[in-house]
Design a protein around this motif. Structure first.
Motif, mmCIF file in Angstrom:
data_model
loop_
_atom_site.group_PDB
_atom_site.id
_atom_site.type_symbol
_atom_site.label_atom_id
_atom_site.label_comp_id
_atom_site.label_asym_id
_atom_site.label_seq_id
_atom_site.Cartn_x
_atom_site.Cartn_y
_atom_site.Cartn_z
ATOM 1 N N ASP A 31 0.842 -1.197 0.000
ATOM 2 C CA ASP A 31 0.000 0.000 0.000
ATOM 3 C C ASP A 31 0.886 1.259 0.000
ATOM 4 O OD1 ASP A 31 -2.810 1.231 0.671
ATOM 5 O OD2 ASP A 31 -1.356 2.218 2.003
ATOM 6 N N PRO A 32 0.602 2.214 -0.888
ATOM 7 C CA PRO A 32 1.496 3.385 -0.975
ATOM 8 C C PRO A 32 1.592 4.184 0.314
ATOM 9 C CG PRO A 32 -0.466 3.674 -2.360
ATOM 10 C CD PRO A 32 -0.457 2.262 -1.909
ATOM 11 N N TRP A 33 0.519 4.221 1.101
ATOM 12 C CA TRP A 33 0.583 5.028 2.336
ATOM 13 C C TRP A 33 1.322 4.255 3.429
ATOM 14 C CZ3 TRP A 33 -0.108 8.170 -1.030
ATOM 15 C CH2 TRP A 33 -1.264 8.342 -1.773
ATOM 16 N N GLU A 34 1.296 2.926 3.360
ATOM 17 C CA GLU A 34 2.116 2.146 4.288
ATOM 18 C C GLU A 34 3.591 2.240 3.895
ATOM 19 O OE1 GLU A 34 1.006 0.852 7.122
ATOM 20 O OE2 GLU A 34 -0.842 1.849 6.518
ATOM 21 N N LEU A 35 3.847 2.566 2.631
ATOM 22 C CA LEU A 35 5.219 2.830 2.185
ATOM 23 C C LEU A 35 5.672 4.246 2.560
ATOM 24 C CD1 LEU A 35 5.151 1.253 -1.395
ATOM 25 C CD2 LEU A 35 6.733 0.605 0.442
ATOM 26 N N GLY A 36 4.750 5.061 3.050
ATOM 27 C CA GLY A 36 5.105 6.422 3.465
ATOM 28 C C GLY A 36 5.154 7.422 2.328
ATOM 29 N N MET A 37 4.445 7.144 1.232
ATOM 30 C CA MET A 37 4.535 8.050 0.080
ATOM 31 C C MET A 37 3.781 9.354 0.301
ATOM 32 S SD MET A 37 4.537 5.165 -2.926
ATOM 33 C CE MET A 37 5.354 6.074 -4.224
ATOM 34 N N GLN A 38 3.051 9.454 1.421
ATOM 35 C CA GLN A 38 2.442 10.737 1.787
ATOM 36 C C GLN A 38 3.488 11.740 2.258
ATOM 37 O OE1 GLN A 38 2.221 7.848 3.217
ATOM 38 N NE2 GLN A 38 1.717 7.886 5.393
ATOM 39 N N PHE A 39 4.717 11.301 2.489
ATOM 40 C CA PHE A 39 5.797 12.210 2.882
ATOM 41 C C PHE A 39 6.294 13.047 1.702
ATOM 42 C CE2 PHE A 39 7.698 11.365 7.211
ATOM 43 C CZ PHE A 39 6.621 10.640 7.696
ATOM 44 N N HIS A 40 5.941 12.658 0.489
ATOM 45 C CA HIS A 40 6.432 13.379 -0.691
ATOM 46 C C HIS A 40 5.700 14.704 -0.852
ATOM 47 C CE1 HIS A 40 7.967 9.565 -2.915
ATOM 48 N NE2 HIS A 40 7.945 9.358 -1.617
ATOM 49 N N GLN A 41 6.425 15.722 -1.306
ATOM 50 C CA GLN A 41 5.761 16.989 -1.613
ATOM 51 C C GLN A 41 5.097 16.925 -2.998
ATOM 52 O OE1 GLN A 41 5.144 19.922 0.336
ATOM 53 N NE2 GLN A 41 3.784 19.990 -1.433
ATOM 54 N N VAL A 42 5.715 16.256 -3.937
ATOM 55 C CA VAL A 42 5.084 16.065 -5.257
ATOM 56 C C VAL A 42 4.172 14.847 -5.163
ATOM 57 C CG1 VAL A 42 5.459 15.589 -7.703
ATOM 58 C CG2 VAL A 42 7.081 17.057 -6.472
ATOM 59 N N ASP A 43 2.890 15.036 -5.440
ATOM 60 C CA ASP A 43 1.923 13.939 -5.322
ATOM 61 C C ASP A 43 2.297 12.760 -6.212
ATOM 62 O OD1 ASP A 43 0.350 15.276 -3.516
ATOM 63 O OD2 ASP A 43 -1.118 15.985 -4.997
ATOM 64 N N VAL A 44 2.099 11.558 -5.670
ATOM 65 C CA VAL A 44 2.435 10.350 -6.425
ATOM 66 C C VAL A 44 1.209 9.735 -7.102
ATOM 67 C CG1 VAL A 44 4.440 9.775 -5.009
ATOM 68 C CG2 VAL A 44 2.190 8.909 -4.343
ATOM 69 N N GLU A 45 0.016 10.270 -6.830
ATOM 70 C CA GLU A 45 -1.201 9.623 -7.329
ATOM 71 C C GLU A 45 -1.220 9.443 -8.852
ATOM 72 O OE1 GLU A 45 -1.014 11.681 -4.849
ATOM 73 O OE2 GLU A 45 -2.617 11.435 -3.376
ATOM 74 N N PRO A 46 -0.779 10.443 -9.652
ATOM 75 C CA PRO A 46 -0.800 10.203 -11.106
ATOM 76 C C PRO A 46 0.012 8.966 -11.506
ATOM 77 C CG PRO A 46 -0.443 12.537 -10.641
ATOM 78 C CD PRO A 46 -0.360 11.817 -9.329
ATOM 79 N N LEU A 47 1.126 8.744 -10.837
ATOM 80 C CA LEU A 47 1.934 7.554 -11.132
ATOM 81 C C LEU A 47 1.211 6.281 -10.686
ATOM 82 C CD1 LEU A 47 4.589 6.129 -11.952
ATOM 83 C CD2 LEU A 47 5.373 6.510 -9.603
ATOM 84 N N LEU A 48 0.591 6.341 -9.505
ATOM 85 C CA LEU A 48 -0.127 5.158 -9.011
ATOM 86 C C LEU A 48 -1.215 4.746 -10.000
ATOM 87 C CD1 LEU A 48 -0.545 6.084 -5.209
ATOM 88 C CD2 LEU A 48 1.282 4.761 -6.292
ATOM 89 N N ARG A 49 -1.910 5.749 -10.561
ATOM 90 C CA ARG A 49 -2.972 5.429 -11.519
ATOM 91 C C ARG A 49 -2.381 4.810 -12.786
ATOM 92 N NH1 ARG A 49 -4.803 10.644 -9.666
ATOM 93 N NH2 ARG A 49 -6.305 10.254 -7.997
#
Lengths: 363, 237
Positions: A304-322
């Protein structure tokens, strides 16, 4: 005949297969604590390897050393203590999660070999200060070396690949190695200084494609005192800017960095450039997501991306996740412990996209 | 004396540093180091010229360097090291020059050199206080606006945000961002005492205090340290 790009194969190193002593990174644990956790989970749970997380080890003091406030003799003794603790715990293979530390360990081992009187002095200092005995390690690896070593086993367990699920095309990846991985001692890094293969090997094994671009080997711009002191930060942002300008025309889907500092700077300076100038570098008018290799491996393994801590990024990762077809809960991103709602960060230009922007968007 | 120039005093001091012996064999002034240097990209800075000056062994010229802004521009990325066709490492030469500049108290004669005080008080003291170079509280949003709103949110909610990922946050035991135990911190402290780390910290304080008074401050107080952190009169155009 293989081109120069294949010369990485001349630079190979021995990477231990099991029983590691883990040396954590100041920067990684501050800015990417989920990456650290992912590395330990991949090694322990996925691959069944033994890794010792010793509560007694400290920072190597490398950031202080490269800011020139910590003398060589002092950092040598601190490093000697880490090696002594490792031997006391019954381990021989050090794996460090930090490129600065990795460079330090290699520099010190090489210096001890070339100037044996420095090793003798260090042994004396260590004994006097701590009562401990220096025992040299059998091997020193960076955590990315270990992930590279197991890349095919990770590929065999993959739940996703580095492929755009909408187009079926490989994701286009900029890899950034971090200067101290191989520029100080090219033989200590997979692929050497000119054609480092440590991240490229992971990307290729997991279905992506690497982008070659002019400033691929340029420094991210950390420069130690050039970031740590506010008055000097123009150096830092200018060098990240140079890289971002150079890579943008190649339309990368994401950046993956070897060094926790580089991951942080390439992420945060995109924010600052967007706020200062309105310029963004992603193909969609937003920033380019910057991943650590542990995050990249974790996404491939289905974490899970949030269990990986990707919410720490300033540039959103959601476009890549999609693009990757990762299922995620957008509402869970900014939660605290046990799902507690704690508010969310303010918006930033780098994530606002072309429809909400009043600034110039990079063509 | 050679042709009327004082020679070798500082060069011999530099030779006591193994990084200098490793970093400078003989430079042919090709300038490849400058071509790949991120500091040369940004500052009016030329590592080729630094190495060229040092290998003259001229005391006056080297002392001028030790007092100058120029030796503080390098980012120690070491991009110069693998590229030098003669096996030199200008970055190592810079490390040796900076160490000597601090030992002799010359670093306070330049604006960039005076920044060593705020580095010592932030990173240096944090190492001895926590066992880490960096901790989240050291990267204060007020002095790090470039870290952006996500970092502000993390710092404001640190126990929740870190606690979701690492239960050891600020607690003793294994795990990320753990608190380092007292014995390990005491060992670190003794290492600094025995190996010269503490002496270097004291030298930085002593010379900074002298210079601060000379500049009209009440010694190396918080105002002086804050000014070394934020003041920038360098022109790069």
């Amino acid at each position: 005949m293989a081109g120069r790009g294949a010369s990485w194969s001349e630079y190979q190193k021995q990477i231990a297969d099991d029983h590691y002593y883990y040396a954590r990174s100041c920067i990684r644990q501050n800015f990417f604590p989920g990456s650290e956790r992912a590395f330990l989970r991949i090694l322990g749970e996925e691959l069944g390897r033994d890794i010792c997380d010793d509560p007694r080890h400290t920072s190597c003091t490398g950031i202080g050393y490269h800011s020139d406030i910590v003398p060589l003799e002092t950092i040598m003794t601190v490093v000697a203590r880490q090696f002594a603790l490792m031997a006391e715990a019954g381990y021989e293979h050090l794996v460090t999660s930090c490129i600065t530390s990795f460079g330090i360990y290699n520099e010190i081992l090489n210096t001890w070999e070339e100037f044996p009187e420095t090793e003798e002095r260090t042994r004396r200092y260590l004994k006097e200060a701590t009562g401990r005995e220096l025992v040299l390690p059998k091997s020193v690896s960076h955590t990315s070396d270990v992930v590279y070593h197991f890349r095919e086993q990770i590929a065999a367990r993959a739940r996703r690949r580095l492929v755009n699920v909408q187009t079926g095309e490989p994701l286009r990846v900029v890899e950034h190695i971090g200067c101290h991985y191989a520029k100080i001692f090219p033989k200590s890094g997979i692929g050497g200084a000119e054609f480092p293969y440590v991240l490229a090997g992971m990307i290729e094994s997991w279905g992506g494609t690497c982008i070659d671009y002019p400033e691929r080997r340029h420094c991210c711009g950390f420069g130690f005192r050039n970031y740590l002191v506010q008055a000097n930060r123009g150096y830092s942002i200018a060098n990240s800017h140079k890289k971002l300008e150079s890579m943008a025309p190649y339309k990368p889907d994401f950046i993956v960095a070897n060094c926790p500092g580089c991951s942080m700077f390439l992420d945060k300076w995109q924010y600052a450039i967007a706020e200062m100038e309105g310029t963004t570098y992603g193909a969609d008018g937003r920033g380019i997501p910057v991943l650590t290799y542990e995050e990249m491996a974790g996404l491939v393994l289905g974490y899970d991306p949030w269990e990986l801590g990707m919410q720490f990024h300033q540039v959103d990762v959601e476009p890549l996740l999609r693009k990757m077809g990762v299922e995620f809960d957008p509402a869970a991103k900014y939660l605290g412990r046990d799902g507690k709602y704690i508010g969310r960060p303010e918006a930033a230009v780098v994530n606002s996209g072309p429809d909400k922007r009043v600034y110039r968007i990079r063509e | 004396m050679f042709f009327g120039f004082a020679m070798d005093k500082y060069y011999d001091m530099l030779l006591e540093d193994v990084r200098f012996r490793e970093g400078l064999k003989a430079c042919m002034n090709c300038g490849v180091c400058t071509g790949v240097c991120p500091a040369a990209e940004f500052y009016d800075y030329d590592p080729r010229q630094i190495v060229s000056i040092v290998q003259t062994r001229n005391d006056d010229a080297i002392e001028e360097l030790l007092r100058s802004e120029r030796i503080w521009y390098c980012g120690e990325c070491m991009s110069c090291r693998p590229r030098c066709p003669r096996g030199n490492t200008p970055g190592y030469v810079i490390q040796a020059l900076r160490t000597l500049s601090q030992k002799l108290g010359f670093f306070v004669e330049s604006e960039k050199g005076r920044q060593q005080l705020c580095l010592k008080r932030s990173i240096g003291e944090n190492i001895l206080r926590t066992g880490y170079c960096l901790t989240p509280q050291l990267v204060r949003p007020e002095t790090h606006p470039e870290q952006g709103p996500v970092w502000r949110w993390i710092v404001a909610n640190d126990r929740e945000v870190y606690g979701r990922l690492t239960p050891s946050y600020d607690r003793e035991g294994a795990g990320a961002l753990r608190r380092i135990d007292r014995q390990s911190l005491e060992e670190l402290d003794r290492i600094f005492e025995v190996s010269g780390g503490r002496r270097m910290f004291d030298l930085i304080e002593k010379h900074s205090d002298r210079k601060a008074r000379e500049m009209g401050y009440d010694g190396a107080d918080e105002r002086y340290a804050a000014d070394t952190f934020s003041r920038n009169t360098t022109r790069n155009d």
